[in-house]
Design an enzyme around this catalytic site. Structure first.
Site, PDB file in Angstrom:
ATOM      1  CB  SER A  59     -27.415  85.451   7.102  1.00 51.02           C
ATOM      2  OG  SER A  59     -27.139  86.753   6.640  1.00 51.02           O
ATOM      3  CG  ASP A 186     -31.838  87.822   0.389  1.00 48.68           C
ATOM      4  OD1 ASP A 186     -31.863  88.943   0.935  1.00 48.68           O
ATOM      5  OD2 ASP A 186     -31.220  86.850   0.866  1.00 48.68           O
ATOM      6  CG  HIS A 214     -31.669  87.997   4.480  1.00 53.01           C
ATOM      7  ND1 HIS A 214     -30.657  87.603   3.632  1.00 53.01           N
ATOM      8  CD2 HIS A 214     -31.136  87.994   5.725  1.00 53.01           C
ATOM      9  CE1 HIS A 214     -29.557  87.382   4.326  1.00 53.01           C
ATOM     10  NE2 HIS A 214     -29.829  87.604   5.605  1.00 53.01           N
TER      11      HIS A 214
END
Length: 438
Positions: A59, A186, A214
């Site tokens: 991320s 995502d 995600h």
């Protein structure tokens, strides 16, 4: 870290400023484009570690890593051998808009709650550092970044910050082997914002499975398994970084050294054997290699060419391997906690996706490289015959000896499928005897 230990690697988990439990002491936090932080960390690790160094970020951490790789270009290759960025924003403007609507707002509210708490603590350290009322009133990441993140880190406003932090324009400049992994579902980054193959150099591998969310990448039936991500990332990092530096240097210096066949064999029990001319002439398997350093060197530089022929890259020369059966041989054991463990001849974990019984009494495991990519070829490994009793203890057989179910970890039950030994090589895409093709 558990996966790193399974691979026998040393692992380090750096924390961004304010994320380690104690608030950092300077009038700043961390941000999506904070590549100087990554540079300091990686160079310090490089100086302290003699072997290959690889890096992975998830991320925001993946975004910062891609920033560093794209900005440092060829210089980054002197620090890390390979990298992986998972569920990275890539286009922060598009991701920011996704976080400001629909499902994204659920995450945004939760994340803003922790960010506002940290920001309040920072104002105790540095009164007047930013407008507290405006910070507390922010309802989106755009508003919070405009008040706190952007001005604290030298950006004019959120728009400038997000533009600098967008890594998509940097991808064409990355020269270190890098896996960029993004699920197409995502919720934080729409699929249309993902880069395509023509936007990156050959060093960058784009992997965009249809599912994964995600940083989730769950596989299997409910409640699912979470080990696909670690196996995908560690598999990539090991395959791109594990070749010895001395081999890479030799390949660069002597790129056209002829290959050889017949001199090296991986036997049915996972033993590497050296075959001299007499052994080759008589068809014998050769002499077992006992030297631990040499065995490690072979295992680290064991690869497959485009024709399915396995070879050991011995400096500048490819030494093609004669296979006693399959390219991999696994041992099955029961761990202290009762869980089963499969490890290949190099000692690496092997996760089975299917199990077969051949017509000569052998047991084979297929271990999918990529459960989320059904077109990817699985690797195939024969079970060491000394472990057939362990296998039998965890298998329920049907009326005949080539059907039943193997009981793997987590309640997984793998059907025992019949296969003819003579069909294994063609079915799984490998060449058992490269020497026979010369």
């Amino acid at each position: 870290m558990a996966a790193a230990r399974e691979y026998g690697w040393h692992g380090v988990v750096p924390h961004f400023r304010s994320c380690s439990g104690a608030l950092n002491r300077l009038p700043r936090f961390y941000h999506l484009a904070d590549s100087n932080e990554v540079d300091w960390i990686l160079r310090r690790l490089r100086a302290a570690h003699r072997g290959p160094l690889v890096a992975a970020g998830v991320s925001l951490g993946g975004n910062v890593l891609l920033c560093w790789l794209g900005e440092r270009r060829a210089e980054a290759a002197s620090v890390v051998a390979a990298a992986a960025a998972i569920s990275t924003p890539i286009d922060v403007h598009v991701g920011g808009r996704a976080l400001s609507q629909g499902f994204g707002m659920i995450y945004t509210r939760s994340f803003l709650k922790t960010l506002k708490q940290k920001a309040d603590q920072k104002l105790v350290q540095f009164p007047g550092l930013f407008d507290r009322d405006a910070m507390l009133a922010s309802c989106t990441m755009y508003e919070f970044d405009n008040v706190v993140t952007a001005p604290l880190h030298g950006f004019r406003d959120t728009d400038e910050y997000w533009s600098v932090a967008t890594t998509r324009p940097l991808l064409p400049h990355i020269q270190v082997p890098t896996l960029v992994l993004n699920a197409r579902n995502d919720p934080f980054l729409p699929a249309e914002a993902l880069p395509s193959r023509h936007e990156v150099l050959a060093a960058v591998e784009l992997d965009q499975p249809r599912h994964g969310g995600h940083a989730g990448f769950m596989t299997g039936p409910f409640p699912g398994r979470i080990d696909w991500l670690s196996r995908r990332v560690f598999g990539y990092l090991s395959s791109t970084s594990i070749m010895d530096d001395i081999v890479k240097q030799a390949l660069a210096k002597w790129p056209n050294v002829p290959s050889c066949t017949g001199w090296l064999m991986l036997d049915r029990r996972g033993q590497w054997r050296m075959r001299d001319e007499a052994a080759q002439a008589s068809g014998s398997p050769g002499v077992p290699i006992r030297h631990e350093a040499l065995l490690g060197f072979i295992n680290r530089n064991y690869e497959c060419d485009e024709r399915g022929q396995w070879f050991f890259q011995n400096g500048p020369q490819r030494v093609y391997v004669e296979l006693g059966y399959t390219p991999w041989v696994v041992r099955l054991s029961v761990q202290a906690d009762g869980a089963l463990a499969l490890r290949d001849q190099a000692g690496s974990p092997f996760e089975p996706s299917a199990v077969y019984a051949d017509d000569e009494g052998g047991i084979l495991f297929a271990g999918a490289y990529d459960p989320l990519h059904t077109s990817a070829p699985p690797r195939i490994a024969v079970l060491h015959d000394h472990d057939l009793d362990v296998f039998a203890d965890h298998t329920t057989l049907a009326d005949n000896p080539v059907s039943g179910n193997f009981h793997w970890n987590g309640g997984a039950s793998l059907p025992l499928q019949p296969i003819r030994r003579e069909e294994v090589a063609s079915r799984f895409g490998f060449v058992q005897s490269p020497a026979a093709n010369v």
